[in-house]
Design a protein around this motif. Structure first.
Motif, short mmCIF file in Angstrom:
data_model
loop_
_atom_site.label_atom_id
_atom_site.label_comp_id
_atom_site.label_asym_id
_atom_site.label_seq_id
_atom_site.Cartn_x
_atom_site.Cartn_y
_atom_site.Cartn_z
N ASP A 1 33.31 -15.99 28.57
CA ASP A 1 34.02 -15.95 29.86
C ASP A 1 33.66 -14.72 30.67
O ASP A 1 34.40 -14.33 31.57
CB ASP A 1 35.53 -16.01 29.62
N ARG A 2 32.53 -14.12 30.39
CA ARG A 2 32.09 -12.94 31.15
C ARG A 2 30.60 -13.07 31.44
O ARG A 2 29.91 -13.94 30.90
CB ARG A 2 32.38 -11.66 30.38
N TYR A 3 30.09 -12.16 32.30
CA TYR A 3 28.68 -12.14 32.65
C TYR A 3 28.12 -10.74 32.39
O TYR A 3 28.74 -9.74 32.74
CB TYR A 3 28.48 -12.52 34.12
N LEU A 4 26.94 -10.70 31.76
CA LEU A 4 26.26 -9.44 31.50
C LEU A 4 25.21 -9.22 32.59
O LEU A 4 24.32 -10.05 32.79
CB LEU A 4 25.58 -9.47 30.14
N ALA A 5 25.31 -8.10 33.30
CA ALA A 5 24.34 -7.76 34.34
C ALA A 5 23.29 -6.83 33.73
O ALA A 5 23.57 -5.66 33.45
CB ALA A 5 25.03 -7.08 35.52
N TRP A 6 22.11 -7.36 33.52
CA TRP A 6 21.00 -6.63 32.89
C TRP A 6 20.06 -6.07 33.95
O TRP A 6 19.84 -6.67 35.00
CB TRP A 6 20.19 -7.56 32.00
N ALA A 7 19.44 -4.94 33.63
CA ALA A 7 18.32 -4.40 34.39
C ALA A 7 17.12 -4.35 33.47
O ALA A 7 17.24 -3.87 32.33
CB ALA A 7 18.63 -3.01 34.94
N ASP A 8 15.97 -4.85 33.93
CA ASP A 8 14.73 -4.83 33.16
C ASP A 8 13.74 -3.90 33.87
O ASP A 8 13.39 -4.13 35.03
CB ASP A 8 14.13 -6.23 33.06
N ASN A 9 13.28 -2.88 33.19
CA ASN A 9 12.33 -1.92 33.74
C ASN A 9 10.92 -2.46 33.56
O ASN A 9 10.47 -2.70 32.44
CB ASN A 9 12.49 -0.57 33.03
N SER A 10 10.18 -2.63 34.66
CA SER A 10 8.82 -3.16 34.59
C SER A 10 7.76 -2.06 34.51
O SER A 10 6.57 -2.37 34.39
CB SER A 10 8.54 -4.05 35.81
N LEU A 11 8.15 -0.79 34.58
CA LEU A 11 7.19 0.31 34.63
C LEU A 11 6.94 0.92 33.25
O LEU A 11 7.78 0.83 32.35
CB LEU A 11 7.67 1.41 35.57
N ALA A 12 5.81 1.60 33.12
CA ALA A 12 5.48 2.34 31.91
C ALA A 12 5.99 3.78 32.04
O ALA A 12 5.31 4.74 31.70
CB ALA A 12 3.98 2.33 31.67
N GLY A 13 7.18 3.92 32.54
CA GLY A 13 7.84 5.21 32.72
C GLY A 13 9.31 4.95 32.99
O GLY A 13 9.71 3.82 33.30
N PRO A 14 10.15 5.98 32.92
CA PRO A 14 11.59 5.77 33.11
C PRO A 14 11.95 5.49 34.56
O PRO A 14 11.24 5.89 35.48
CB PRO A 14 12.19 7.10 32.64
N ILE A 15 13.06 4.79 34.75
CA ILE A 15 13.59 4.54 36.08
C ILE A 15 15.11 4.71 36.04
O ILE A 15 15.72 4.71 34.97
CB ILE A 15 13.26 3.13 36.61
N GLU A 16 15.71 4.84 37.21
CA GLU A 16 17.16 4.83 37.35
C GLU A 16 17.54 3.67 38.26
O GLU A 16 16.85 3.40 39.25
CB GLU A 16 17.67 6.15 37.94
N VAL A 17 18.60 2.97 37.91
CA VAL A 17 19.06 1.84 38.72
C VAL A 17 20.52 2.05 39.08
O VAL A 17 21.26 2.74 38.37
CB VAL A 17 18.89 0.49 37.99
#
Length: 314
Positions: A80-96
């Protein structure tokens, strides 16, 4: 169990970086279950899943998306919930940073807006979405901004090599140049005059974290070309990132994402792509200051010794 009447999985909203890829077509899917509740998703339900919920016709809704976005927003139903995922496409760190464009009886844990830092090629749940009042339905729409780099990076003193293989050079625009170096991400950038095809060299050891090589146009239309150019972004061991931009069309990028490079190694060919007055190499050292990309001053040595990087030199 609450069922949303609308689940939108949009294309990403990109942070302002020097180069962002052109939009292309994508698809959303819409279907209605036996209870009359409308669902949206980034893929169609399987035949078995559609039969289980009594879904009628699945309709396809085209939309515009960014093919080379540095992160992908993905929403996964979990009971009954939704998981909001972020997928990093880079070969380095990112912030979202994830936020609601619209929310009706839906709340996030942690509350939105919520930020997360992702390792290279990693995925993370940024927030878990559920109904505030489980007795009634709700709907929501999400957006996500993405910035390359780890906001915890601590730049170290380093000497950079001249990023061009040429004995004679000219700086057309230095620190704080009025033409295009007034924004924080470019304030401490340097534009080196360079004929198209001049070898571009890594100014410091690092790992190739991002490339753009499919753009072949240039001009002074800021709206059309301001966020476009062929480029290589190299991550250094202290978390800073060097940007080598306006590279030659077609064969201007000579390294691959994830490749380790050494100072002085050829990584590309200079060109004239993006927002540009003529052939040159745009070089900057950048750092993520917390969902904010900024350039920082650096020391560089050329064939005749240390370079003066402020202003313009003729």
């Amino acid at each position: 169990m609450p069922r949303p009447t609308s689940l939108i999985v949009p294309s990403l909203i990109l942070a302002a970086t020097l180069a962002a890829p052109a939009a292309q077509a994508g698809k959303l899917y819409r279907w209605t279950d036996r209870n009359g509740v409308t669902h949206y998703g980034d893929r169609a339900p399987s035949d078995a899943a559609a039969a289980a919920i009594g879904a009628a016709e699945v309709k396809v809704i085209p939309y515009r998306s960014e093919p080379g976005s540095i992160a992908r927003l993905r929403v996964q139903q979990d009971g009954d919930r939704y998981l909001a995922w972020a997928d990093n496409s880079l070969a380095g760190p990112i912030e979202v940073r994830l936020d609601f464009n619209h929310s009706n009886n839906i709340i996030g844990s942690p509350l939105l807006p919520a930020s997360a830092t992702l390792d290279p090629r990693a995925s993370a749940v940024v927030s878990v979405l559920s109904a505030q009042d489980p007795s009634r339905g709700g709907d929501f729409e999400l957006s996500m901004r993405s910035v390359p780099g780890d906001p915890r990076a601590r730049p170290q003193n380093a000497d950079y090599l001249l990023p061009l293989r040429q004995q004679q050079f000219r700086i057309d625009q230095g620190y704080g140049g009025h033409f295009s170096h007034s924004e924080p991400e470019h304030r401490y950038a340097v534009d080196f005059a360079a004929d198209i095809g001049t070898p571009v060299l890594a100014a410091r050891d690092g790992t190739v974290m991002q490339v753009e090589s499919d753009f072949d146009k240039a001009g002074l239309n800021l709206e059309k070309f301001g966020d476009r150019a062929n480029f290589v972004r190299i991550l250094h061991d202290d978390g800073t990132m060097a940007l080598y931009a306006h590279l030659k069309a077609d064969d201007g990028v000579m390294v691959r994402v994830g490749q380790r490079v050494r100072a002085g190694q050829q990584i590309g060919l200079s060109g004239n792509t993006g927002f540009s007055t003529g052939p040159h190499l745009h070089f900057a050292v950048q750092v993520n200051r917390g969902m904010r990309l900024e350039s920082i001053p650096f020391r560089m040595t050329g064939p005749q010794g240390p370079l003066r990087l402020g202003g313009s030199v003729r």
